[in-house]
Design an enzyme around this catalytic site. Structure first.
Site, PDB file in Angstrom:
ATOM      1  N   ARG A 160       0.834  -1.126   0.055  1.00  0.00           N
ATOM      2  CA  ARG A 160      -0.025   0.069   0.039  1.00  0.00           C
ATOM      3  C   ARG A 160       0.851   1.318   0.237  1.00  0.00           C
ATOM      4  O   ARG A 160       0.655   2.184  -0.669  1.00  0.00           O
ATOM      5  CB  ARG A 160      -1.146  -0.032   1.110  1.00  0.00           C
ATOM      6  CG  ARG A 160      -2.267  -0.769   0.790  1.00  0.00           C
ATOM      7  CD  ARG A 160      -1.952  -2.331   0.419  1.00  0.00           C
ATOM      8  NE  ARG A 160      -3.170  -3.073  -0.046  1.00  0.00           N
ATOM      9  CZ  ARG A 160      -3.598  -3.977   1.070  1.00  0.00           C
ATOM     10  NH1 ARG A 160      -2.994  -3.995   2.151  1.00  0.00           N
ATOM     11  NH2 ARG A 160      -4.735  -4.419   0.741  1.00  0.00           N
ATOM     12  N   ASP A 189       0.260  -7.059  -3.763  1.00  0.00           N
ATOM     13  CA  ASP A 189      -1.192  -6.934  -3.366  1.00  0.00           C
ATOM     14  C   ASP A 189      -1.642  -6.166  -4.895  1.00  0.00           C
ATOM     15  O   ASP A 189      -0.979  -5.939  -5.651  1.00  0.00           O
ATOM     16  CB  ASP A 189      -1.274  -6.214  -2.201  1.00  0.00           C
ATOM     17  CG  ASP A 189      -2.736  -6.312  -1.402  1.00  0.00           C
ATOM     18  OD1 ASP A 189      -3.712  -6.299  -2.190  1.00  0.00           O
ATOM     19  OD2 ASP A 189      -2.777  -6.663  -0.241  1.00  0.00           O
ATOM     20  N   HIS A 261      -6.432 -10.446  -4.218  1.00  0.00           N
ATOM     21  CA  HIS A 261      -5.307  -9.372  -3.917  1.00  0.00           C
ATOM     22  C   HIS A 261      -4.207  -9.369  -4.878  1.00  0.00           C
ATOM     23  O   HIS A 261      -2.912  -9.134  -4.500  1.00  0.00           O
ATOM     24  CB  HIS A 261      -4.951  -9.463  -2.308  1.00  0.00           C
ATOM     25  CG  HIS A 261      -5.673  -8.903  -1.555  1.00  0.00           C
ATOM     26  ND1 HIS A 261      -6.023  -7.574  -1.132  1.00  0.00           N
ATOM     27  CD2 HIS A 261      -6.525  -9.267  -0.625  1.00  0.00           C
ATOM     28  CE1 HIS A 261      -6.896  -7.266  -0.378  1.00  0.00           C
ATOM     29  NE2 HIS A 261      -7.291  -8.534  -0.011  1.00  0.00           N
ATOM     30  N   GLU A 325      -9.945 -12.564   1.145  1.00  0.00           N
ATOM     31  CA  GLU A 325     -10.663 -11.643   0.383  1.00  0.00           C
ATOM     32  C   GLU A 325     -10.748 -12.009  -0.975  1.00  0.00           C
ATOM     33  O   GLU A 325     -10.085 -10.961  -1.749  1.00  0.00           O
ATOM     34  CB  GLU A 325     -10.099 -10.196   0.988  1.00  0.00           C
ATOM     35  CG  GLU A 325     -10.600  -9.905   2.177  1.00  0.00           C
ATOM     36  CD  GLU A 325      -9.973  -8.728   3.010  1.00  0.00           C
ATOM     37  OE1 GLU A 325     -10.813  -7.923   3.426  1.00  0.00           O
ATOM     38  OE2 GLU A 325      -9.069  -8.098   2.464  1.00  0.00           O
ATOM     39  N   TRP A 391      -7.560 -14.063  11.398  1.00  0.00           N
ATOM     40  CA  TRP A 391      -7.539 -12.220  11.537  1.00  0.00           C
ATOM     41  C   TRP A 391      -8.838 -11.916  11.626  1.00  0.00           C
ATOM     42  O   TRP A 391      -9.214 -10.734  12.306  1.00  0.00           O
ATOM     43  CB  TRP A 391      -6.796 -11.866  10.405  1.00  0.00           C
ATOM     44  CG  TRP A 391      -7.529 -11.886   8.906  1.00  0.00           C
ATOM     45  CD1 TRP A 391      -7.523 -12.960   8.100  1.00  0.00           C
ATOM     46  CD2 TRP A 391      -8.355 -11.123   8.259  1.00  0.00           C
ATOM     47  NE1 TRP A 391      -8.379 -12.746   7.117  1.00  0.00           N
ATOM     48  CE2 TRP A 391      -8.928 -11.639   7.151  1.00  0.00           C
ATOM     49  CE3 TRP A 391      -8.825  -9.625   8.481  1.00  0.00           C
ATOM     50  CZ2 TRP A 391      -9.847 -10.769   6.349  1.00  0.00           C
ATOM     51  CZ3 TRP A 391      -9.826  -8.969   8.041  1.00  0.00           C
ATOM     52  CH2 TRP A 391     -10.208  -9.461   6.509  1.00  0.00           C
ATOM     53  N   TYR A 416      -4.816  -5.305  14.807  1.00  0.00           N
ATOM     54  CA  TYR A 416      -4.405  -4.499  13.823  1.00  0.00           C
ATOM     55  C   TYR A 416      -4.119  -3.139  14.088  1.00  0.00           C
ATOM     56  O   TYR A 416      -4.952  -2.347  14.676  1.00  0.00           O
ATOM     57  CB  TYR A 416      -5.930  -4.555  13.041  1.00  0.00           C
ATOM     58  CG  TYR A 416      -5.919  -5.617  11.907  1.00  0.00           C
ATOM     59  CD1 TYR A 416      -5.599  -6.984  12.208  1.00  0.00           C
ATOM     60  CD2 TYR A 416      -6.573  -5.313  10.720  1.00  0.00           C
ATOM     61  CE1 TYR A 416      -5.582  -7.971  11.218  1.00  0.00           C
ATOM     62  CE2 TYR A 416      -6.402  -6.615   9.645  1.00  0.00           C
ATOM     63  CZ  TYR A 416      -5.919  -7.822  10.256  1.00  0.00           C
ATOM     64  OH  TYR A 416      -5.932  -8.712   9.008  1.00  0.00           O
ATOM     65  N   TRP A 466      -1.155  -2.481   8.259  1.00  0.00           N
ATOM     66  CA  TRP A 466      -1.399  -2.307   7.038  1.00  0.00           C
ATOM     67  C   TRP A 466      -0.949  -1.008   6.571  1.00  0.00           C
ATOM     68  O   TRP A 466      -1.492  -0.084   7.474  1.00  0.00           O
ATOM     69  CB  TRP A 466      -2.999  -2.639   6.664  1.00  0.00           C
ATOM     70  CG  TRP A 466      -3.190  -4.061   6.939  1.00  0.00           C
ATOM     71  CD1 TRP A 466      -3.728  -4.697   7.870  1.00  0.00           C
ATOM     72  CD2 TRP A 466      -2.970  -5.295   6.074  1.00  0.00           C
ATOM     73  NE1 TRP A 466      -4.119  -5.816   7.966  1.00  0.00           N
ATOM     74  CE2 TRP A 466      -3.347  -6.456   6.643  1.00  0.00           C
ATOM     75  CE3 TRP A 466      -2.281  -5.431   4.782  1.00  0.00           C
ATOM     76  CZ2 TRP A 466      -3.270  -7.689   6.301  1.00  0.00           C
ATOM     77  CZ3 TRP A 466      -2.022  -6.662   4.485  1.00  0.00           C
ATOM     78  CH2 TRP A 466      -2.546  -7.760   5.105  1.00  0.00           C
ATOM     79  N   GLU A 468      -2.139   1.298   4.243  1.00  0.00           N
ATOM     80  CA  GLU A 468      -2.958   2.350   3.364  1.00  0.00           C
ATOM     81  C   GLU A 468      -2.758   3.557   3.660  1.00  0.00           C
ATOM     82  O   GLU A 468      -2.538   4.494   2.676  1.00  0.00           O
ATOM     83  CB  GLU A 468      -4.527   1.988   3.416  1.00  0.00           C
ATOM     84  CG  GLU A 468      -5.081   0.728   2.829  1.00  0.00           C
ATOM     85  CD  GLU A 468      -4.961  -0.428   3.512  1.00  0.00           C
ATOM     86  OE1 GLU A 468      -4.076  -0.417   4.753  1.00  0.00           O
ATOM     87  OE2 GLU A 468      -5.611  -1.417   3.339  1.00  0.00           O
TER      88      GLU A 468
HETATM   89  C1  ACM Z   1      -6.679  -9.231   5.850  1.00  0.00           C
HETATM   90  O1  ACM Z   1      -6.551  -7.968   6.823  1.00  0.00           O
HETATM   91  N1  ACM Z   1      -7.375  -8.994   4.958  1.00  0.00           N
HETATM   92  C2  ACM Z   1      -5.959 -10.489   6.229  1.00  0.00           C
END
Ligand code: ACM
Ligand code: ZN
Length: 529
Positions: A160, A189, A261, A325, A391, A416, A466, A468
């Site tokens: 990201r 990703d 992804h 996802e 997760w 997270y 993450w 982003e």
């Molecule tokens: C995830 O947060 N999509 C593993």
């Protein structure tokens, strides 16, 4: 034998001290298994103190010697040598593999005995905190320590936003200081492919750069920054990072996302998609329908070729294949996917994903590696040998542990670290969402809902970061610290956490962070949550 060593050390330290009970205390994060303080006496460490290395563990000594340079304001690292007095380090097989015993006394100076060099390394992490806390005036004491979990992970998302090698090394330094031993490196990703693959140069030539980046939550109003963003690691870069991490006893687990992804890969190699559709490297966050085709054999050949190069680079036994996802919209319309399902007698697209995952696991196993994946890999039916990274909650992990699979717990509610740290969100800038203050991480019980037998399958705990909305190291570090301290207590000191002492300990650890020049969020220290 170990008990004897303990007993002897306790006697020695008790005999050293006379008089009233001592108020002397050490504040170490994560909490050691055992600390016995002598009532008086101290050993003073200065920049002139020598590190005496007994088992040729020069790399462990050199890292410590270099890291203390700045603290003691030295022109060159602290001295190391085979003989003399000072900080003595050695190993002994009677100490647990990742454990260490530290004696600070008149006779020994500082003596750290690790079960292995890794244990010595952790002893030195403790020692660094002690030096900063006491300004080098180390009280005579005996510490015996070892971790609860064998897998103590932190994740890093370089897709990201891309972080160059120097940033990754700094991140590794922070992890090492918290006695973390796994870096889960999220390398591919929708928004960027970051690892050089010789068989498919287009992946990095085309797939590592996006036109711009979403700067809103993608709701109303929506906005982009209009600035191209990209970057990738050459194989040389990756070897350098693996080596740097290994010297700090951190195994890097690479993640190659499949079958979802994968939009950056589809941009580079459109034949990976069901309809060979032309797509951009994604400029949004979230979940895209553009996923790899699970019907065409060319997809499997691609995945195997990529994994061969990944295996060649990374020594990690566990290889992460993502699996999360993955919308099935394209598969439902795809003649190749539908034909594959028919050929295999599969009833639905979930089972097709299950087939892909199982086939990849077989491939990894045939090459001496084990598969780890996000908990969605449970949905299509999973083999007993896969490790599950839970997760979406702990339910997937609990289900897997009950079936006998190994599990890494990383439920988003507690783990997270891209989430907000305060309820008011004041001063936090734009983040992905959620609310995970320090206290929530610290108070989390990763064993909840499991019997003693089932607990054995929880091999570890990990926090995920993450990127982003995290564009640079300062932002990344403020999400990671101080919450990583809470996570390290969950990972290393699981059952010996103590809510009544953590705040005092964190005030001391904060000074350690300052001494290393690391950024951390102020909220916990301001009493905001
Ligand atoms: C995830 O947060 N999509 C593993
Ligand atoms: Zn398809």
């Amino acid at each position: 034998m170990r008990k004897l060593i303990y007993l002897f050390a306790i006697m020695a330290t008790t005999l050293m001290g006379i008089g009233e009970a001592s108020a002397r205390k050490l504040h170490i994060v994560p909490e050691p298994a055992y600390i016995d303080m002598a009532t008086e006496g101290e050993f003073v460490v200065t920049g002139k103190t020598k590190i005496v290395v007994w088992d040729d563990m020069w790399s462990v000594a050199d890292i410590f010697a270099e890291e203390m340079m700045e603290y003691f304001n030295l022109k060159k690292p602290m001295a190391t040598g085979k003989r003399g007095t000072g900080i003595k380090i050695r190993t002994d097989r009677f100490v647990p593999e990742e454990g260490y015993e530290m004696t600070i006394s008149e006779e020994e100076g500082v003596l750290i005995i690790g079960g292995t060099e890794r244990g010595v390394f952790y002893g030195l992490q403790t020692l660094k905190q002690m030096i900063v806390e006491t300004d080098g005036h180390l009280p005579y004491c005996f510490i015996a320590d070892e971790p609860n979990f064998k897998y103590r992970g932190v994740h890093m998302d370089v897709c990201r936003h891309f972080f160059p090698v120097e940033d990754v090394k700094r991140y590794i330094d922070i992890l090492a200081a918290h006695k973390v031993n796994r870096l889960h490196w999220h390398l591919t990703d929708d928004q960027g492919w970051r690892i050089q693959i010789d068989a498919y140069p287009e992946l990095t030539e085309k797939g590592s750069m996006r036109k711009e980046t979403l700067t809103s939550h993608g709701l109303n109003p929506i906005s982009w920054d209009g600035t191209p963003h990209g970057g990738y690691y050459t194989k040389e870069d990756i070897r350098e990072v693996i080596d740097y991490a290994a010297k700090r006893y951190i195994t890097i687990i690479p993640e190659i996302e499949m079958p979802g992804h994968a939009q950056a890969a589809l941009h580079a190699l459109p034949w990976l998609g069901c309809e060979e559709q032309e797509v951009d490297v994604w400029t949004c966050w979230g979940v895209t329908p553009e996923v790899m085709c699970a019907g065409k054999e060319t997809t499997y050949t691609f995945l195997e070729n990529v994994l061969l190069e990944v295996i060649d680079l990374f020594p990690s036994e566990l290889i992460h294949i993502g699996g999360d996802e993955c919308p099935k919209d394209r598969w439902k319309e795809c003649e190749h996917c539908q034909a594959k399902m028919k050929e295999l007698g599969l009833e639905n697209e979930e089972q097709l994903q299950g087939y892909l995952v199982a086939r990849i696991e077989k491939f990894l196993n045939a090459h001496g590696r084990q598969m780890i994946g996000w908990d969605e890999i449970l949905d299509g039916g999973v083999t007993p040998t896969a490790t599950i990274m839970s997760w979406r909650g702990t339910e997937g992990g609990i289900y897997a542990a009950k079936r006998g699979n190994d599990v890494v717990m990383t439920p988003l509610k507690f783990c997270y670290f891209d989430f907000y740290q305060t309820e008011s969100r004041e001063g936090e800038g734009l983040l992905i969402g959620g609310h995970t203050p320090f206290e929530k991480v610290y108070g989390w019980n990763p064993y909840e809902g499991l019997s003693n037998d089932e607990r054995k399958h929880i091999i570890g705990v990990q926090c995920n970061l993450w990127s982003e909305y995290l564009k640079n190291m300062e932002m990344l570090e403020r999400q990671l610290l101080p919450r990583l301290a809470a996570m390290s207590e969950v990972q290393w000191a699981t059952e010996r956490r103590d809510e009544s002492t953590i705040r005092e300990k964190m005030e001391v650890l904060r000074r350690y962070y300052d001494s290393r020049g690391w950024n951390y969020a102020p909220y916990y220290f301001e009493g905001r949550k």
